[in-house]
Design an enzyme around this catalytic site. Structure first.
Site, PDB file in Angstrom:
ATOM      1  N   TYR A 181      34.987  49.213  39.812  1.00  0.00           N
ATOM      2  CA  TYR A 181      35.141  47.778  39.640  1.00  0.00           C
ATOM      3  C   TYR A 181      33.740  47.391  40.236  1.00  0.00           C
ATOM      4  CZ  TYR A 181      35.679  43.183  41.362  1.00  0.00           C
ATOM      5  OH  TYR A 181      35.504  41.649  41.624  1.00  0.00           O
ATOM      6  N   THR A 188      30.669  39.432  42.826  1.00  0.00           N
ATOM      7  CA  THR A 188      31.283  39.670  44.169  1.00  0.00           C
ATOM      8  C   THR A 188      30.394  40.286  45.187  1.00  0.00           C
ATOM      9  OG1 THR A 188      33.003  41.314  44.926  1.00  0.00           O
ATOM     10  CG2 THR A 188      31.882  41.922  42.532  1.00  0.00           C
ATOM     11  N   ASP A 189      30.769  40.278  46.165  1.00  0.00           N
ATOM     12  CA  ASP A 189      29.998  40.666  47.305  1.00  0.00           C
ATOM     13  C   ASP A 189      30.219  42.212  47.281  1.00  0.00           C
ATOM     14  OD1 ASP A 189      32.738  41.149  48.226  1.00  0.00           O
ATOM     15  OD2 ASP A 189      32.307  40.350  50.102  1.00  0.00           O
ATOM     16  N   GLU A 190      31.087  42.925  46.545  1.00  0.00           N
ATOM     17  CA  GLU A 190      31.301  44.277  46.492  1.00  0.00           C
ATOM     18  C   GLU A 190      29.991  44.964  45.898  1.00  0.00           C
ATOM     19  OE1 GLU A 190      35.265  45.818  45.611  1.00  0.00           O
ATOM     20  OE2 GLU A 190      36.131  44.036  46.450  1.00  0.00           O
ATOM     21  N   LYS A 231      31.067  45.114  37.957  1.00  0.00           N
ATOM     22  CA  LYS A 231      30.476  43.795  38.153  1.00  0.00           C
ATOM     23  C   LYS A 231      28.884  43.791  38.491  1.00  0.00           C
ATOM     24  CE  LYS A 231      32.554  40.648  38.581  1.00  0.00           C
ATOM     25  NZ  LYS A 231      32.934  39.645  37.721  1.00  0.00           N
TER      26      LYS A 231
HETATM   27  N1  LIG Z   1      39.734  37.811  44.086  1.00  0.00           N
HETATM   28  C1  LIG Z   1      38.572  37.649  44.765  1.00  0.00           C
HETATM   29  O1  LIG Z   1      38.619  37.771  46.211  1.00  0.00           O
HETATM   30  C2  LIG Z   1      37.257  38.003  44.146  1.00  0.00           C
HETATM   31  C3  LIG Z   1      36.363  38.261  45.028  1.00  0.00           C
HETATM   32  C4  LIG Z   1      34.899  38.339  44.552  1.00  0.00           C
HETATM   33  C5  LIG Z   1      34.634  37.999  43.278  1.00  0.00           C
HETATM   34  N2  LIG Z   1      35.836  37.651  42.439  1.00  0.00           N
HETATM   35  C6  LIG Z   1      35.633  37.744  40.786  1.00  0.00           C
HETATM   36  O2  LIG Z   1      35.844  36.394  40.578  1.00  0.00           O
HETATM   37  C7  LIG Z   1      36.454  36.277  39.253  1.00  0.00           C
HETATM   38  C8  LIG Z   1      37.717  35.916  39.105  1.00  0.00           C
HETATM   39  O3  LIG Z   1      38.761  36.747  39.997  1.00  0.00           O
HETATM   40  P1  LIG Z   1      40.048  36.540  40.110  1.00  0.00           P
HETATM   41  O4  LIG Z   1      40.489  37.202  41.408  1.00  0.00           O
HETATM   42  O5  LIG Z   1      40.463  35.124  39.496  1.00  0.00           O
HETATM   43  O6  LIG Z   1      40.720  37.467  38.909  1.00  0.00           O
HETATM   44  P2  LIG Z   1      42.187  37.631  38.228  1.00  0.00           P
HETATM   45  O7  LIG Z   1      42.325  38.977  37.924  1.00  0.00           O
HETATM   46  O8  LIG Z   1      43.354  36.672  39.024  1.00  0.00           O
HETATM   47  O9  LIG Z   1      42.035  36.792  36.879  1.00  0.00           O
HETATM   48  C9  LIG Z   1      41.256  37.381  35.678  1.00  0.00           C
HETATM   49  C10 LIG Z   1      41.563  36.416  34.595  1.00  0.00           C
HETATM   50  O10 LIG Z   1      40.698  37.106  33.552  1.00  0.00           O
HETATM   51  C11 LIG Z   1      41.405  37.131  32.187  1.00  0.00           C
HETATM   52  N3  LIG Z   1      40.797  38.125  31.526  1.00  0.00           N
HETATM   53  C12 LIG Z   1      40.874  39.609  31.865  1.00  0.00           C
HETATM   54  N4  LIG Z   1      40.158  40.210  30.982  1.00  0.00           N
HETATM   55  C13 LIG Z   1      39.689  39.420  29.865  1.00  0.00           C
HETATM   56  C14 LIG Z   1      39.144  39.373  28.610  1.00  0.00           C
HETATM   57  N5  LIG Z   1      38.810  40.539  28.132  1.00  0.00           N
HETATM   58  N6  LIG Z   1      39.152  38.388  27.815  1.00  0.00           N
HETATM   59  C15 LIG Z   1      39.476  36.991  28.443  1.00  0.00           C
HETATM   60  N7  LIG Z   1      40.130  36.972  29.703  1.00  0.00           N
HETATM   61  C16 LIG Z   1      40.300  38.141  30.367  1.00  0.00           C
HETATM   62  C17 LIG Z   1      42.894  37.640  32.743  1.00  0.00           C
HETATM   63  O11 LIG Z   1      43.684  37.316  31.921  1.00  0.00           O
HETATM   64  C18 LIG Z   1      42.658  36.674  34.348  1.00  0.00           C
HETATM   65  O12 LIG Z   1      43.580  35.290  33.585  1.00  0.00           O
HETATM   66  C19 LIG Z   1      36.227  37.862  38.704  1.00  0.00           C
HETATM   67  O13 LIG Z   1      35.263  37.770  37.925  1.00  0.00           O
HETATM   68  C20 LIG Z   1      36.148  38.600  39.984  1.00  0.00           C
HETATM   69  O14 LIG Z   1      35.385  39.841  39.813  1.00  0.00           O
HETATM   70  C21 LIG Z   1      37.164  37.787  42.656  1.00  0.00           C
END
Ligand SMILES: NC(=O)c1ccc[n+]([C@@H]2O[C@H](COP(=O)([O-])OP(=O)(O)OC[C@H]3O[C@@H](n4cnc5c(N)ncnc54)[C@H](O)[C@@H]3O)[C@@H](O)[C@H]2O)c1
Length: 331
Positions: free
Chosen positions: A151, A127-129, A155
């Site tokens: 968080y 993430t950009d964070e 990351k």
């Molecule tokens: N949503 C955003 O805007 C955003 C922005 C930047 C980066 N990201 C990154 O992208 C990735 C996906 O984000 P998202 O928004 O789809 O998240 P989300 O919270 O919607 O989904 C996360 C998924 O991971 C699963 N999970 C959590 N803990 C787990 C574990 N211990 N073992 C197996 N599965 C597990 C959850 O059940 C869920 O299905 C993450 O790594 C997040 O840091 C997201």
């Protein structure tokens, strides 16, 4: 080639798998013949995000911290795309245990098994964070990491561990750092789906502080396209920023959501700011654009209108999720 995708019952991972299977697994490099999804189904994951009847897809309900299970799955995997994470900043402020466990220990468990079994490629989705708050200008991949929330810190830790497996052991690790995603199937706790579903339910919109925090918005399908370009065309050991090209204050975003839902500012309730709230994120994604030909394809106004329409038409998807677990506030 068999692809292992972690966290694909969640928002972005499920969009990635749906897109990959819709394209028939094709892309540069070996075609994907089978996708195995490993997901713990936390509050953020739901099987209704995936077409589990597809014979090219195997769903495994499990934890990325379970070394034995991960070892078994990694034996069969050609490549890995790692989305699984605890992903909501607010939850990391009220309790960071699961963030450290899943984001740091879980990523390490996956990397160890990937190394042991000679996995060809490991894409770590970050993430950009991790760059922290950027008052002016943009963060290139070489910017120092300066995360502020638990968080973002978890990351950043997992990014560095992932990269260390490339630098120390030669594992083909590639890291992506994207901006804020939006689109269908996002759990209704982050600002866009929370505000849309609140508006659909006649509830107020809790806007943090002065609402002048700036985020760059990236359509989830553009992000998934970027991740797949990194998987298929990127270079080992490299980091790629992926941006959306639409920077808005939360106030501006709120105005657009009110307009899209035919509501006015009387629905907005100003709430105390989030602790340690980063003022602005802004990634420079020239590297992905120049090296991989990445371009965000979705126009924000059209993407937002489609997202609002999706939530309007899919109440049965979000209503039970929203009822089950909400902490209040928004990203
Ligand atoms: N949503 C955003 O805007 C955003 C922005 C930047 C980066 N990201 C990154 O992208 C990735 C996906 O984000 P998202 O928004 O789809 O998240 P989300 O919270 O919607 O989904 C996360 C998924 O991971 C699963 N999970 C959590 N803990 C787990 C574990 N211990 N073992 C197996 N599965 C597990 C959850 O059940 C869920 O299905 C993450 O790594 C997040 O840091 C997201």
């Amino acid at each position: 080639m068999r692809l292992l995708v972690t966290g694909a019952a969640g928002f972005i991972g499920s969009a990635y798998v749906r897109g990959l299977l819709a394209r028939g697994g094709a892309g540069r490099g070996p075609a994907v013949s089978h996708v195995t999804v490993l997901d713990k189904l936390t509050y953020a994951g739901t099987l209704s995000n995936l077409e589990t009847a597809d014979p090219r897809l195997t769903f495994v309900h499990g934890d990325i911290c379970d070394a034995e299970l991960v070892d078994t799955l990694m034996k069969q995997a050609g490549q890995v795309v790692h989305f699984a994470a605890e992903s909501h900043v607010d939850r990391s402020i009220t309790g960071a245990d699961a963030f450290v466990r899943t984001n740091v220990e879980g990523t390490h468990t996956l990397l160890e098994a990937a190394l042991r079994h000679g996995v060809q490629r490991f894409v770590h989705v970050s993430t950009d964070e991790v760059y922290g708050s950027v008052e002016t200008g943009t963060s290139p991949e070489t910017a120092p990491l300066d995360p502020n929330s638990p968080y973002a810190a978890s990351k950043a830790a997992s990014d560095l561990i992932a990269l260390s497996y490339h630098r120390t052991h030669g594992l083909d690790v590639r890291v992506t750092r994207c901006s804020n995603n939006y689109g269908p199937h996002q759990f209704p706790e982050k600002i866009i789906p929370l505000f849309i579903t609140n508006l659909l339910d006649g509830e107020d919109l809790p806007l943090y502080g002065d609402g002048l925090h700036v985020r760059d918005w990236l359509h989830v399908e553009d992000h998934c396209h970027g991740v797949d370009l990194v998987r298929t065309k990127g270079r080992p050991g490299e980091i790629y920023n992926i941006g959306g090209g639409t920077a808005l204050t939360n106030r501006e975003l709120t105005g657009r959501l009110l307009e899209a839902c035919g509501a006015d500012w009387s629905r907005v309730r100003h709430v105390a700011d989030r602790k340690g709230h980063d003022r602005r994120y802004a990634v420079r994604d020239d590297k992905a654009r120049e090296e991989l030909g990445y371009r965000p394809r979705h126009d924000f106004a059209a993407g937002l209108a489609e997202t609002v329409a999706w939530y309007r038409d899919n109440r049965s998807w979000w209503e039970p999720l929203k009822r089950s677990a909400l902490t209040g506030g928004a990203r």
